[in-house]
Each structure stands twice: as C-alpha cells, then as structure tokens.
Scaffold this motif. Structure first.
Motif, short mmCIF file in Angstrom:
data_model
loop_
_atom_site.label_atom_id
_atom_site.label_comp_id
_atom_site.label_asym_id
_atom_site.label_seq_id
_atom_site.Cartn_x
_atom_site.Cartn_y
_atom_site.Cartn_z
N GLU A 257 51.11 -8.14 -19.27
CA GLU A 257 50.71 -8.09 -17.87
C GLU A 257 51.88 -8.59 -17.05
OE1 GLU A 257 46.98 -9.94 -17.14
OE2 GLU A 257 46.97 -9.43 -15.02
N HIS A 270 44.40 -8.97 -17.92
CA HIS A 270 44.49 -8.77 -19.37
C HIS A 270 43.74 -9.88 -20.10
CE1 HIS A 270 46.11 -8.01 -23.34
NE2 HIS A 270 46.62 -6.88 -22.89
N VAL A 348 49.20 -3.80 -16.13
CA VAL A 348 48.51 -4.35 -17.29
C VAL A 348 48.58 -3.35 -18.44
CG1 VAL A 348 46.31 -5.20 -18.16
CG2 VAL A 348 46.88 -5.53 -15.79
N PRO A 353 40.91 -3.33 -18.91
CA PRO A 353 41.26 -4.47 -18.05
C PRO A 353 40.07 -4.85 -17.16
CG PRO A 353 42.23 -2.45 -17.20
CD PRO A 353 41.55 -2.09 -18.49
#
Lengths: 354, 365
Positions: A257, A270, A348, A353
């Motif tokens: 991330e 994340h 990410v 996510p």
C-alpha cells in the motif's frame, strides 16, 4: 561560503514543497527487482533465489519525504541500497532526473553520488574509527575533487554547525562522541555535496528515545532549510508517520500500500497495513490489557521465507480475508478511492481492499 | 499456590517479614569499580511488588534498569575486598521473606530458575546453539526437579505447546537457529516458565522483534501471568509496551528512580521533567501529528561522573525555577499530592510543577 549562502543556493537548485503534486518526479522506480542467488554444495550451483525485492514501483518528488515501512526481511533496506545504487538491481529500472541509472558503472555513477546520498543505521560502523571527524565529513569533497569556496575545513565546520555539532570537534575521533552525535556526523557527511535525495536507512532506531527525537527534528530542520527529498526507511510506524509526506508499506519484497501519510494512517485499505498499525502498542494505560488486544488484529505465524514466497498475493497465508483468487492471482498495486493527481494517489495491492 | 490478595503497597512497610511484600527491594546499590572510577549503576533503589502484579521499569540506556534486574537474580560476579572484579552490592532484596543480597551463590542458584527467572532480550545469544531447544528447557527443569529425562522432555513439549509453538513434539528437537525470532522468544519464555517461577523478569523482551510478533508475545505474556499469578518485572525503553502490561511504573535516570507510581497516573499526570521529556520525545499514533517533537536536550549522563545535585539538572528546562538546590542537593523520592503512591524525585515546588504541566506540557503530549 557561509551557511546562509549554502542554504539559499541549495534551495534555489531544488524546488521546495511537500507532497509536490504535478511536478516532475526526482526519482522514479518501476518493477525494481533484486534476486540473490542461493548457492550450495561444492560446485556452488544455484539452488534457488531469495527474492528480496520483487517488483517495486515508487516515485520520489523533489522536497518530499517518502517513508518506507515494513518488518524485517521485507526488502526495505535492499530497496534503499538500490536507490542509492550501492547495489545493482537484477531487474526493473531506476530513473533519476530523467536519466536511467539502473545499470550505470561505478565510473558513470560517481558524478551522480553528489545528488544521492545515504545515512546508515549504525553510526558506529559507518564511521572509520581511525579518521578524524574532519576527514570523515570532508571525504565527499576529496573523493569528488570539489574545492568548496573558503576551503574544505571551513566547509566541514559549517556542516558540523548545521547538524548541531561544534566546529571545534573537527579534530576528534568517532569514539569520542555519543550515539546521537555520531548519527549527526553521518548526516553531515551525507549533506556535504548538497544532495537532492537522501536515503536514510533506519537512521534513528539505534538511538535512545530522547536522542531519537533530537535527530528526527534535525532531519525536519535540514529539509526545511535545504529542500532536499528523503526516503526514510524505518520499522517504527510512529516515527515514519511523524516525518513522512507519503508512506509505502512493504511486505516480502513488494509494496502492499502506498498513500499520503494521513490517508494511510487514517484509512488503511490493505489488511496487512491494518494489522501492522493495530499491533503498535500505544502509551495509553486506559487501553491496557484485554481492551487493547480486543481491538488488535493478531496475525498468526511469521513472515514466509522470501526464498519461496506464497503464490498469488504474498500476504494471503496470514490474511483473514484470503480466498481462492488470492492464491491464484497476484493483485496489482492499483489506485483506489477516486482519481487523484500524481504523487498523492492511494494505491493498494489487494483483491479485497476495505 | 494461593492467590494472594491484591495488596498494592508502594509505601515502605514498617518492617517485619509478615507484612513484607512478595518482592521488597530496599536501598539497593550496585557499584562497579573501574579504572576510571566507581560506576554507580544503581544507587539507592527501593520498590515493592506483589504476586500477580506487573512493574514496568523504563529509562534510557545506562539508566541502570538492566543492572537492577541482573542483581535481583544475583547474576553479577561479586567484587573482591578491594572492590575489584565485579559488582559491589549493598541494600536488601527480600524475595518471599528471603534476603538475596547476603545469600550465598549456592542459595541463589537454588532460587534461580525455580523461584525467579529471566527472559532476555536476544534469545539467539541467550540460548546455546549446540543444544536443541528441548534439551535446554529440559535441563532447566531437571536442575530443580528430580525427574527422568523422559519426564523432563514431556514437560518441555508441554511448555512449548503452551507458548504457542506449532507441532511442539517435533520442534522440541530443533536447534535455536531453526526457529524464527518470534518462536525463539517463545521458547525463551517456555524455558523461563518451566519451573513455575513466582518472579519473572523480562529485560526488553520484545525489542528485537517485529511489531506484529511483538503483539503476539505481549499477549502471551499477559495470559501467562494471569495463569501462573507470578510477579512480573518488565524492563523496556518502549513506553507503549509498558503501558500495555504494567500496573506500576518506575522511571529511572542515572541509576535512581525519578518517578514511581501507578501506571495510569504516571502516564496521565507525569510529575518529573524527565518523564515529560520521554513522553514528549515520542511521536504517538493515537494523537494528531505534532509539528515538532519535544526532545530532551543533551545526552544521558556518565555514571562515573554524575552531575551534582539532581542528576537531570543539565538537561532540565525548569532548572531556574528550583534555584540552587538543583545543583547542590540530591532530591528525595517523595509523594506527590496527586494520586496515592505516586512518588517523584524533583526539587520543583509542587504548585510550579502542576501549573507547568497543565499549561505547557499536557497539550504537547
């Protein structure tokens, strides 16, 4: 040249600004790889590769601080060493100010060393015990053949006062200094040639808490005065939050991330970032004991070996969200949460996510 | 083991073994004679600890926190009559009614491992690389208990299982290098717990570990303490770790306690300027980002040549407010007017300290 001249000159050569959106990146890294062969036996045959860094994409903008966090063995130090070209990557590219420096030879790199410098973790082992402070901090001038106006000694003494040491320390040896002062010497040496980018690898983790704060403040003061960019590598999440404009989280050789500081710490997307942040013990006795552990995401087991990382997403073996797709397909580092200007994206690498 | 009532004594009990705390340290001094002079690593330390409670000792390197723990276990070689070759110990350490400073090495050896045990910072150097993990745990058990090798091995497996090592019956034969850092620290904890010690000292138990593994180990230590009802001393420089485990906190500086009290009041109403400095130096994840950290200026003092008066005076921003006493008189550890049992070693008048803290310091922490 006085310190003021030094400062104004440095500022005029680099643009000052925090998360400098829209400007040309100072350094851009794509697909960076560092695979170390593992050799065994009499014939030294290669039996495997340690994928220390395995496809890292980063940009560093002039004047900003990029924090690089992760647990031991995640490849953050190896990444730092490649950004300064202390190691040659086995794949990917590093472009600094428009020039590809990925595979430059030592000779070609030499002029570049003025612009990219490094501060090491252990000030004890990164200073030659048989050299005086004057020789150590003046070494970059000697190596680069630079004769600063006013002479080398004057320049070194200016640098010493810039990092908060006394110019009279010129003729002393490293053992005469405390840990925090030694780290200041390392910083003075790195600043000698007015670099545009300073890679600092765990620069404060060997220091006591009170000294750590002094050095963190020094880093901030120098940046405000000289306008250089930092890549700040550390495992201490609170120090990184304090000093960085943007933060990248690494796990097993990859970036999981990357986002502007407040986004990453405020709304981590994340699962690994979330677990990492929740694991930091807070100095708040009201959240003591069970209360703290209830809010905590406790990861099971240890980081897998980079010799044989899990297929697909590397974090899936410890992730509570993992599904079949995570083992089959590696999630790319993707922009989420709407389009944003370059330099401030929230990216990410996760199939699910938050 | 009967669960003691949770008496929380910080005031010095009026003598007599009956109402003595489980661990009662009085005026402990540990000095080392060196070529450069006498190093006063610990200089007049007193504290009490009951079973089931946790004391956190915080301080910077060289503040004497590790020397304190080593001397509790009697791990320092004693100096000869000329004061050479080891530690010069004085004061009293009462552990469950037994005095340890005057104890013989044999008496200490019988206690170590059995009654008190230690978890070291670096398990790789605290474990023998040549013996399997199981053998090292079993050895600690067999020294204090007359059991067969097979029984000791069974006990080792049981302990490894308790501290969360997967497949303990096969991992018991592994060597330390085959364990990861976190597992090694778990094995160290298993080794310390093998004889159910009543006093457990953990010296920087998680400093070498990654933050996610640290969280696992802190959880484990908390559970184990509850299960074994042992007294726990945790020594660390990480205020977050202390806040998570400790009931009481002692802040050390230059070999002395400068602040000592219940964790909650030390964190919310710290009294000593050094404690303010420690809290201000630390960026915190649970607060908005500060513009600047408030470091403590200068460096920790040399223990050979401590500043006269209050050892903290060269680094103290409030030195002016307490006049000449600061540099001439060593302040006593005295009760504050705040929470009960909260002690501080500072010359600043109570009112000045209070107003400085509420007006200048609190907003920055």
């Amino acid at each position: 040249m006085s310190i003021e001249d030094y400062r104004s000159e440095a500022i005029s050569t680099t643009s000052v600004g925090t998360a400098a959106s829209g400007t040309e990146p100072l350094m851009s890294v794509s697909g960076l790889q560092m695979h170390f062969p593992v050799r065994r036996g009499v014939l030294h045959r290669t039996v495997g590769t340690v994928k220390a860094v395995d496809g890292v994409d980063l940009t560093v903008h002039p004047g900003e601080t990029l924090g690089l966090v992760g647990e031991s063995g995640c490849g953050k130090s190896t990444t730092g060493r490649m950004l300064t070209r202390l190691g040659e990557p086995t794949g990917g590219s590093i472009v600094f100010e428009g020039r590809d420096i990925t595979h430059m030879s030592q000779g070609q790199l030499r002029p570049l060393r003025r612009d990219i410098q490094m501060v090491f973790q252990d000030p004890q082992s990164s200073l030659n015990p048989r050299h005086t402070i004057g020789t150590i901090v003046g070494a970059p001038f000697a190596i680069q053949g630079v004769e600063p106006p006013g002479g080398r000694k004057k320049a070194v003494q200016d640098l010493l006062s810039l990092v908060g040491l006394s110019p009279e320390h010129y003729n002393r040896y490293p053992h005469e200094f405390s840990g925090g002062q030694r780290q200041r010497i390392g910083i003075a040496r790195a600043l000698a040639l007015k670099p545009k980018l300073l890679v600092a690898d765990e620069p404060v983790s060997a220091l006591d808490v009170s000294i750590q704060a002094q050095v963190v403040n020094l880093f901030e003061d120098i940046q405000a005065e000289l306008g250089l960019a930092y890549v700040f590598i550390a495992h201490d999440l609170s120090v990184v939050r304090h000093i960085s404009d943007r933060v990248a989280v690494m796990y097993l050789g990859k970036i999981m991330e990357i986002a502007p500081r407040d986004d990453l710490y405020g709304t981590p997307r994340h699962p690994y970032t979330q677990a990492l942040l929740s694991a930091v013990p807070l100095p708040d006795p009201d959240r003591k004991g069970e209360e703290a552990s209830r809010e905590r995401i406790l990861l099971q087991g240890d980081v897998p070996s980079p010799l044989n990382p899990p297929s697909g997403c590397r974090f899936r073996t410890r992730c509570w969200k993992a599904q079949d797709i995570c083992a089959a397909q590696e999630p790319p580092l993707m922009q989420i949460g709407g389009v944003r200007p370059t330099g401030v994206e929230h990216k990410v690498a996760c199939h699910f996510p938050d | 083991m009967s669960r003691e009532t949770e008496v929380h004594t910080l005031s010095v009990p009026p003598g007599g073994t009956s109402d003595r705390a489980f661990l009662d340290v009085r005026d402990l001094r540990v000095h080392f004679g060196t070529e450069d002079g006498l190093v006063k690593s610990v200089d007049g330390l007193s504290f009490q600890l009951e079973r089931g409670r946790t004391l956190g000792i915080v301080g910077e390197s060289g503040s004497g926190k590790s020397v304190t723990s080593m001397s509790l276990l009697g791990l320092h070689p004693r100096a000869d009559r000329k004061g050479k070759g080891g530690a010069i110990l004085s004061g009293e350490i009462w552990l469950d009614g037994q005095e340890l400073v005057s104890a013989t090495p044999e008496q200490l050896r019988a206690l170590r491992g059995q009654k008190m045990a230690m978890i070291f910072q670096d398990p790789l150097s605290a474990m023998h690389p040549y013996y399997s993990v199981g053998a090292q745990i079993a050895e600690a058990y067999r020294v204090h208990n007359e059991v067969s090798k097979a029984q000791a091995r069974k006990r080792a497996i049981e302990l490894l299982d308790r501290v969360g090592i997967p497949q303990p019956d096969s991992r018991v034969d592994d060597y330390p290098h085959q364990f990861s850092g976190g597992m090694r620290q778990r094995a160290m904890i298993a080794m310390a717990l093998v004889c159910n010690p009543e006093l457990l000292i953990a010296d920087e138990p998680t400093t070498a570990l990654d933050v996610t593994v640290q969280a696992q180990i802190l959880d484990l230590m908390r559970d184990l303490q509850k299960e074994f009802n042992s007294a726990l001393i945790i020594i660390t420089h990480d205020l977050g770790v202390v806040a998570e485990l400790a009931d009481d906190i002692m802040v050390m500086y230059g070999g002395k306690a400068v602040e000592y009290g219940p964790a909650k009041s030390v964190f919310t109403e710290p009294e000593h300027p050094y404690a303010w400095g420690l809290l201000g130096s630390m960026p915190r994840l649970d607060r908005p980002v500060q513009d600047r950290l408030l470091p403590i200026p200068g460096n920790p003092p040399s223990l050979i040549n401590l500043p006269s008066g209050c050892a903290f005076n060269p680094r103290c921003a409030y030195k002016e407010a307490c006049g000449t006493a600061c540099t001439t008189v060593v302040p006593e550890l005295e009760p504050t007017d705040g929470a009960a049992k909260h002690l501080v070693r500072c010359h600043l008048p109570v009112e000045t300290r209070r107003t400085t803290f509420t007006e200048e310091i609190r907003n920055h922490l």
